[in-house]
Design an enzyme around this catalytic site. Structure first.
Site, PDB file in Angstrom:
ATOM      1  N   LYS A 136     -11.702  12.220   3.667  1.00 50.51           N
ATOM      2  CA  LYS A 136     -11.840  10.724   3.881  1.00 50.51           C
ATOM      3  C   LYS A 136     -12.846  10.479   4.872  1.00 50.51           C
ATOM      4  CE  LYS A 136      -7.298   9.920   2.263  1.00 50.51           C
ATOM      5  NZ  LYS A 136      -5.696   9.472   2.607  1.00 50.51           N
ATOM      6  N   GLN A 182      -2.079   8.261   7.423  1.00 50.65           N
ATOM      7  CA  GLN A 182      -1.986   9.311   6.676  1.00 50.65           C
ATOM      8  C   GLN A 182      -0.529   9.562   6.592  1.00 50.65           C
ATOM      9  OE1 GLN A 182      -4.230  10.838   4.695  1.00 50.65           O
ATOM     10  NE2 GLN A 182      -2.488  11.754   3.485  1.00 50.65           N
ATOM     11  N   ASP A 204      -4.565   0.932   2.032  1.00 50.13           N
ATOM     12  CA  ASP A 204      -3.886   1.696   1.184  1.00 50.13           C
ATOM     13  C   ASP A 204      -2.994   0.857  -0.005  1.00 50.13           C
ATOM     14  OD1 ASP A 204      -3.979   4.523   1.108  1.00 50.13           O
ATOM     15  OD2 ASP A 204      -2.408   4.805   2.664  1.00 50.13           O
TER      16      ASP A 204
END
Ligand code: NDP
Length: 286
Positions: free
Chosen positions: A53, A97, A120
């Site tokens: 990422k 994460q 997200d």
């Protein structure tokens, strides 16, 4: 024989779109979009995802910050860090994460991220907007699945789509996005009575389960588009999906490989979502 839906190649296209947009946004607003990634602990899979990422963010030219916290970090400290980033005007997008160590309540953490920085799309505000059919931050993997399907040029409208898996992060949002595009959607799960009978109805079949090779060729309708979201590790350490690629590619018209299908698209859509977060925060940028 199915054509390969090359997620790696398509993700490069998406990242190049973002790269151009970053240049334009910086010229117009005097700063680049900024993605902040928080990783807690040393989970090896998470480390790889986070590294990819950050690498993608660097490629697009956006700013990125990586915050690495030890697995012993308290929930309070993590929530404090998120609060700090929420109120930092130079941060546009925050990603924590997952999974988190057992002593930290993931739900609390997801709820703590400011909805406009929730890159997200996991915050309940974004989830409810998605289900109400309003503009929102769409979770990255489902967004990547849709972009892959669109790249086939097949019109989703009126097709029968079967999504295997009903998680909040993949199965459910994919189903909703397909519904929004006027597919007739069926969601299958672990209690589905005859999975093959259901999946054989699918013009578009999305597998998001976490069971290696669950979907076999005989479960696929001839000519179907098959999207494999699964990421599983075989005993010899190789990555494989939920779809038995060899037998399913005999039946499908299009199929995603694992690796090189949905995985890279998830990261590319994360870059897109960061741009989206930036635009929603900068007056006049939308
Ligand atoms: P979850 O474990 O949260 O959900 C799995 C779903 O599959 C559940 O709804 C479950 O049903 C269903 N299921 C389990 N066994 C069966 C079965 N035998 N037949 C039919 N359905 C079944 O997983 P996620 O949605 O988080 O992830 C799914 C897969 O996708 C994993 O391999 C994960 O690693 C991968 N993934 C890949 C990403 C990418 O970027 N490519 C991103 C996110 C995930 P029930 O609800 O009844 O338990």
């Amino acid at each position: 024989m199915a054509k390969i839906l090359d997620g790696k190649a398509l993700s490069a296209v998406v990242k190049d779109e973002v790269r151009s947009e970053v240049v334009e946004l910086e010229a117009k607003y005097g700063r680049k979009p900024c993605l902040c990634v928080i990783i807690v602990g040393e989970n090896p899979a998470s480390q790889v995802y986070v590294r990819n990422k950050v690498k993608a963010a660097a490629y697009t030219g956006m700013e990125s910050r990586l915050i690495e916290l030890p697995s012993s970090v308290s929930e309070e400290t993590l929530l404090g860090k998120i609060a700090e980033l929420n109120s930092d005007p130079s941060v546009d997008a925050i990603l924590v994460q997952l999974p988190l160590p057992k002593h930290i309540d993931e739900e609390k953490v997801i709820y703590a991220v400011a909805p406009e920085k929730d890159v997200d799309g996991f915050h309940p505000s974004n989830v409810s907007l998605l289900w109400l059919g309003k503009e929102c931050i769409v979770p990255c993997t489902p967004a990547g699945v849709m972009r892959l399907i669109d790249s086939t040029g097949v019109d989703i409208c009126g097709k029968t789509a079967v999504v295997v898996g009903r998680s909040n992060i993949v199965g459910k949002p994919v189903a909703k996005l397909l519904l929004d595009r006027n597919a007739t959607v069926v969601i299958a799960h672990s209690r589905t009575a005859d999975l093959g009978a259901v999946t054989r109805q699918a013009d578009i079949l999305v597998a998001a389960v976490g069971k290696p090779g669950l979907i076999k060729g005989e479960m696929v309708r001839p000519g179907a588009i098959v999207i494999d979201v699964g990421i599983n590790r075989t005993e010899d350490g190789k990555l494989c999906g939920d779809v038995d690629f060899a037998s399913c590619s005999e039946k499908a018209s299009w199929i995603t490989p694992v690796p090189g299908g949905v995985g890279p698209m998830t990261i590319a859509m994360l870059m897109k979502n960061t741009i989206r977060c930036f635009k929603s925060r900068v007056p006049g940028a939308r």
